[in-house]
Design a protein around this motif. Sequence first.
Motif, PDB file in Angstrom:
ATOM      1  N   SER A  90       0.844  -1.198   0.000  1.00 41.90           N
ATOM      2  CA  SER A  90       0.000   0.000   0.000  1.00 41.90           C
ATOM      3  C   SER A  90       0.875   1.242   0.000  1.00 41.90           C
ATOM      4  O   SER A  90       1.954   1.251   0.580  1.00 41.90           O
ATOM      5  CB  SER A  90      -0.890   0.024   1.243  1.00 41.90           C
ATOM      6  OG  SER A  90      -1.654  -1.146   1.331  1.00 41.90           O
ATOM      7  N   ARG A  91       0.373   2.312  -0.614  1.00 37.49           N
ATOM      8  CA  ARG A  91       1.068   3.590  -0.605  1.00 37.49           C
ATOM      9  C   ARG A  91       0.424   4.472   0.461  1.00 37.49           C
ATOM     10  O   ARG A  91      -0.707   4.903   0.305  1.00 37.49           O
ATOM     11  CB  ARG A  91       1.002   4.263  -1.972  1.00 37.49           C
ATOM     12  CG  ARG A  91       1.768   5.574  -1.982  1.00 37.49           C
ATOM     13  CD  ARG A  91       2.295   5.959  -3.337  1.00 37.49           C
ATOM     14  NE  ARG A  91       3.155   4.973  -3.964  1.00 37.49           N
ATOM     15  CZ  ARG A  91       4.458   4.814  -3.729  1.00 37.49           C
ATOM     16  NH1 ARG A  91       5.067   5.556  -2.838  1.00 37.49           N
ATOM     17  NH2 ARG A  91       5.158   3.917  -4.381  1.00 37.49           N
ATOM     18  N   PHE A  92       1.160   4.683   1.565  1.00 36.57           N
ATOM     19  CA  PHE A  92       0.685   5.541   2.646  1.00 36.57           C
ATOM     20  C   PHE A  92       1.176   6.964   2.396  1.00 36.57           C
ATOM     21  O   PHE A  92       2.180   7.180   1.721  1.00 36.57           O
ATOM     22  CB  PHE A  92       1.220   5.070   3.995  1.00 36.57           C
ATOM     23  CG  PHE A  92       0.532   3.844   4.544  1.00 36.57           C
ATOM     24  CD1 PHE A  92      -0.364   3.099   3.806  1.00 36.57           C
ATOM     25  CD2 PHE A  92       0.800   3.430   5.837  1.00 36.57           C
ATOM     26  CE1 PHE A  92      -0.990   1.978   4.328  1.00 36.57           C
ATOM     27  CE2 PHE A  92       0.187   2.306   6.378  1.00 36.57           C
ATOM     28  CZ  PHE A  92      -0.703   1.578   5.626  1.00 36.57           C
ATOM     29  N   VAL A  93       0.472   7.925   2.982  1.00 35.71           N
ATOM     30  CA  VAL A  93       0.834   9.334   2.857  1.00 35.71           C
ATOM     31  C   VAL A  93       0.978   9.917   4.256  1.00 35.71           C
ATOM     32  O   VAL A  93       0.118   9.710   5.114  1.00 35.71           O
ATOM     33  CB  VAL A  93      -0.246  10.117   2.067  1.00 35.71           C
ATOM     34  CG1 VAL A  93       0.108  11.593   1.990  1.00 35.71           C
ATOM     35  CG2 VAL A  93      -0.427   9.526   0.676  1.00 35.71           C
ATOM     36  N   CYS A  94       2.082  10.621   4.479  1.00 35.81           N
ATOM     37  CA  CYS A  94       2.297  11.317   5.748  1.00 35.81           C
ATOM     38  C   CYS A  94       1.947  12.784   5.543  1.00 35.81           C
ATOM     39  O   CYS A  94       2.578  13.474   4.743  1.00 35.81           O
ATOM     40  CB  CYS A  94       3.749  11.178   6.204  1.00 35.81           C
ATOM     41  SG  CYS A  94       4.066  12.017   7.777  1.00 35.81           S
ATOM     42  N   PHE A  95       0.904  13.233   6.236  1.00 36.13           N
ATOM     43  CA  PHE A  95       0.477  14.629   6.198  1.00 36.13           C
ATOM     44  C   PHE A  95       0.970  15.310   7.468  1.00 36.13           C
ATOM     45  O   PHE A  95       0.835  14.764   8.557  1.00 36.13           O
ATOM     46  CB  PHE A  95      -1.051  14.733   6.196  1.00 36.13           C
ATOM     47  CG  PHE A  95      -1.753  14.117   5.029  1.00 36.13           C
ATOM     48  CD1 PHE A  95      -1.940  14.830   3.850  1.00 36.13           C
ATOM     49  CD2 PHE A  95      -2.256  12.830   5.106  1.00 36.13           C
ATOM     50  CE1 PHE A  95      -2.619  14.266   2.772  1.00 36.13           C
ATOM     51  CE2 PHE A  95      -2.944  12.261   4.046  1.00 36.13           C
ATOM     52  CZ  PHE A  95      -3.126  12.983   2.873  1.00 36.13           C
TER      53      PHE A  95
END
Length: 181
Positions: A139-144
């Motif tokens: 999965s491609r996670f995103v850190c905001f």
Amino acid sequence: MYISMVALKATDSYEQHQAIWSLFPGTPERRRDHLFRVENIMATSEVSVLLQSATEPVSSEKSTVLQSKPFNPTLENEEFYKFKLVAYPTKCISQGKKVIEIKDENEQVAWLHRKLSGANVTVTALDSFLVKNKKSFNSRFVCFEGILQITNAEQIYQALIMGVGRQKHAGAGLLSLAKSS
């Protein structure tokens, strides 16, 4: 609730999920009452995670609790907070029968605004990375990261407690807030 720093002897997200569950021995299969986020990967094939849980974690063969303290957040409308969230932005297509990752950065930010609709959100940093899982697909996670001003404290409190988005079992969804000075 508790907030803890934990070292896991696992780098794969499925193994991390199992290691996290090992911190709560003697508890029957139940609804998940914890969220976690990988903070850094150590050279010894261990990872350091931030863990938020309803019960205090106990070190196990797979996981070591480095520190733990009670956590009882109080949020106030109109206050500003710095935030960090690792999430798995997705959208449903085909009348909700198929879920796909959101890959466009502008769409990812729009997704975040929808999920945190109880606050005015300003994203100051955004980074995506691949999370490996030997049991299913990667999965491609995103850190905001950024600043938010709370407009509905109860709504943001629920996001803080319940997590944001999908893949919570794999280390996504933990919203961290710190009062902005």
